[in-house]
Write a protein that holds these residues in place. Structure first.
Motif, PDB file in Angstrom:
ATOM      1  N   VAL A 122      39.299  52.801  45.911  1.00 45.32           N
ATOM      2  CA  VAL A 122      38.496  52.942  44.618  1.00 45.32           C
ATOM      3  C   VAL A 122      38.939  51.816  43.674  1.00 45.32           C
ATOM      4  CG1 VAL A 122      37.927  54.070  42.612  1.00 45.32           C
ATOM      5  CG2 VAL A 122      38.109  55.383  44.877  1.00 45.32           C
ATOM      6  N   VAL A 123      38.093  50.789  43.138  1.00 41.70           N
ATOM      7  CA  VAL A 123      38.600  49.968  42.335  1.00 41.70           C
ATOM      8  C   VAL A 123      38.199  50.377  41.010  1.00 41.70           C
ATOM      9  CG1 VAL A 123      37.934  47.781  41.434  1.00 41.70           C
ATOM     10  CG2 VAL A 123      37.945  48.016  43.978  1.00 41.70           C
ATOM     11  N   THR A 283      41.146  43.820  50.841  1.00 41.33           N
ATOM     12  CA  THR A 283      40.594  42.901  49.939  1.00 41.33           C
ATOM     13  C   THR A 283      41.635  42.383  48.955  1.00 41.33           C
ATOM     14  OG1 THR A 283      38.505  44.260  49.877  1.00 41.33           O
ATOM     15  CG2 THR A 283      38.891  42.739  47.868  1.00 41.33           C
ATOM     16  N   PRO A 284      41.871  41.028  48.707  1.00 38.39           N
ATOM     17  CA  PRO A 284      43.003  40.372  47.940  1.00 38.39           C
ATOM     18  C   PRO A 284      43.247  41.104  46.701  1.00 38.39           C
ATOM     19  CG  PRO A 284      41.742  38.544  48.862  1.00 38.39           C
ATOM     20  CD  PRO A 284      40.974  39.830  49.146  1.00 38.39           C
ATOM     21  N   VAL A 288      41.111  41.786  42.855  1.00 34.71           N
ATOM     22  CA  VAL A 288      40.498  43.130  42.510  1.00 34.71           C
ATOM     23  C   VAL A 288      41.319  43.123  40.986  1.00 34.71           C
ATOM     24  CG1 VAL A 288      40.787  45.512  42.898  1.00 34.71           C
ATOM     25  CG2 VAL A 288      40.431  43.967  44.894  1.00 34.71           C
ATOM     26  N   TYR A 289      42.361  42.975  40.904  1.00 33.32           N
ATOM     27  CA  TYR A 289      43.048  42.800  39.790  1.00 33.32           C
ATOM     28  C   TYR A 289      42.229  41.944  38.521  1.00 33.32           C
ATOM     29  CZ  TYR A 289      46.671  42.144  35.820  1.00 33.32           C
ATOM     30  OH  TYR A 289      47.248  42.093  34.696  1.00 33.32           O
ATOM     31  N   HIS A 328      42.709  50.897  44.830  1.00 32.83           N
ATOM     32  CA  HIS A 328      43.379  49.909  45.372  1.00 32.83           C
ATOM     33  C   HIS A 328      44.435  49.188  44.629  1.00 32.83           C
ATOM     34  CE1 HIS A 328      43.065  45.471  46.404  1.00 32.83           C
ATOM     35  NE2 HIS A 328      42.276  45.959  47.413  1.00 32.83           N
ATOM     36  N   PRO A 329      45.498  48.629  45.422  1.00 38.10           N
ATOM     37  CA  PRO A 329      46.838  48.254  44.764  1.00 38.10           C
ATOM     38  C   PRO A 329      46.463  47.337  43.723  1.00 38.10           C
ATOM     39  CG  PRO A 329      46.859  48.226  47.065  1.00 38.10           C
ATOM     40  CD  PRO A 329      45.498  48.555  47.033  1.00 38.10           C
ATOM     41  N   GLY A 330      45.491  46.323  43.844  1.00 41.04           N
ATOM     42  CA  GLY A 330      45.224  45.422  42.700  1.00 41.04           C
ATOM     43  C   GLY A 330      44.769  46.157  41.347  1.00 41.04           C
TER      44      GLY A 330
END
Length: 344
Positions: A122-123, A283-284, A288-289, A328-330
């Motif tokens: 999830v973003v 996904t980079p 995403v960040y 998502h980590p970003g």
């Protein structure tokens, strides 16, 4: 003559350097090559597609290197189509039409999902949607009045159907007494007027800024044609549904007359789910960040362009039952930096 030549060379060099410098971006961040994301969404005309298109236009106007191309489709089919792509393309394909119930099924690999999609992260939240049954029959006022009636749902694959079926089965205990049929949203009003069905899953509302409640075009059609009665869902109903299903639904409360006189006729509870923007674990992170940062910083404008849909700092990741490992980590990096709470 030699002196003149030297002057010309120096002048040309100075002009060349000046030209080279003017071509350079002003800041290091802008020096990036464009990153093009595909945002796989819903059908044209549906709020998720509208949100993708609007975000695409905003990024083009305001972001130095991030770009989005909206792709029309259907969430379930989108995921499986992207999953078959080579990794270099797949990791730049985002999803913007996956309902919270559907995402849970995808994670667990429940049919018709072909595997456990634990690599989908999830973003952000894109919208909170409330859903209720509506009817023109003044004798149908409570869930139990629906026994023996015909109920129109969305087309068979549509994710929100699952929440209404769970409500009828697990909370109201009427599923085995009703007859279900499936229709496109814009046909719902006609189904009611011609009495093909007694009630429809056509009261769909979106959470708006300032705690308001907005409606979809097909809901507006239903409400405009006849006096409409809304079937109320209670907190107890939602608790029963959540106890029996792998996903978590919410309750959206709509005040009497929120959509104009008599709509709804009284304060009404709607079962609600959320729709999110998702990315793959590959996904980079920096991309995403950057996307989350952009949406957070331009939330007010995005909301304005979407006629007041709730797109604010407080709701960006307010997804019922969401835990950090599913983010998502970003995106998670940005939320932690800003102290934004995950889940609801």
């Amino acid at each position: 003559g030699r002196m003149k030549g030297k002057t010309w060379i120096t002048a040309a060099a100075v002009i060349g350097i000046a030209f080279f410098l003017s071509a350079l971006p002003l800041s290091g961040a802008s020096a990036r090559e464009e990153v093009k994301l595909e945002m796989w969404s819903a059908m044209i005309g549906v709020p998720a597609y509208q949100a993708s298109l609007t975000l695409s236009e905003m990024l083009k106007a305001k972001h130095p290197w991030l770009r989005i191309s909206p792709v029309e489709g259907h969430s379930f089919a989108n995921v499986h189509a992207i999953d078959a792509f080579p990794l270099e393309r797949k990791k730049y394909c985002l999803l913007n039409s996956l309902f919270s119930t559907e995402y849970t099924r995808a994670l667990l690999g429940l049919p018709p999902w072909k595997r456990k999609f634990t690599d989908l992260k999830v973003v952000m939240l894109e919208s909170s949607d409330g859903l209720a049954l509506g009817t023109y029959d003044s004798d149908i006022r409570t869930p139990q009045d629906l026994r023996g009636k015909k109920i129109g749902l969305f087309p068979k694959r549509a994710a929100p159907n699952e929440m209404m079926i769970a409500l009828m089965k697990d909370a109201w205990g009427i599923l085995d007494t009703v007859k279900l049929s499936y229709h496109r949203p814009m046909a719902m009003q006609d189904m009611l007027v011609t009495k093909v069905v007694d009630a429809v899953y056509g009261i769909v509302g979106v959470e708006m800024m300032g705690g308001k409640f907005g409606q979809t075009p097909f809901t507006a059609n239903i409400l405009a044609a006849r006096k409409t009665y809304w079937i109320n869902a209670t907190p107890e109903d939602i608790a029963k549904v959540n106890a029996k299903n792998p996903w978590k639904a919410g309750l959206m409360k709509v005040s009497k007359d929120a959509l104009g006189p008599g709509n709804p006729p009284e304060d009404t509870g709607l079962i609600s789910g959320v729709m999110g923007i998702l990315a793959w674990d590959k996904t980079p992170e920096d991309v995403v960040y950057e996307l989350v940062k952009f949406v957070d910083e331009y939330a007010q404008e995005w909301s304005k362009r979407l006629r007041g849909r709730r797109m604010d700092h407080g709701s960006i990741i307010a997804w019922p039952g969401l835990t950090e490992d599913l983010v998502h980590p970003g995106a998670l990096k940005y939320y932690k930096e800003k102290g934004i709470k995950i889940g609801r």
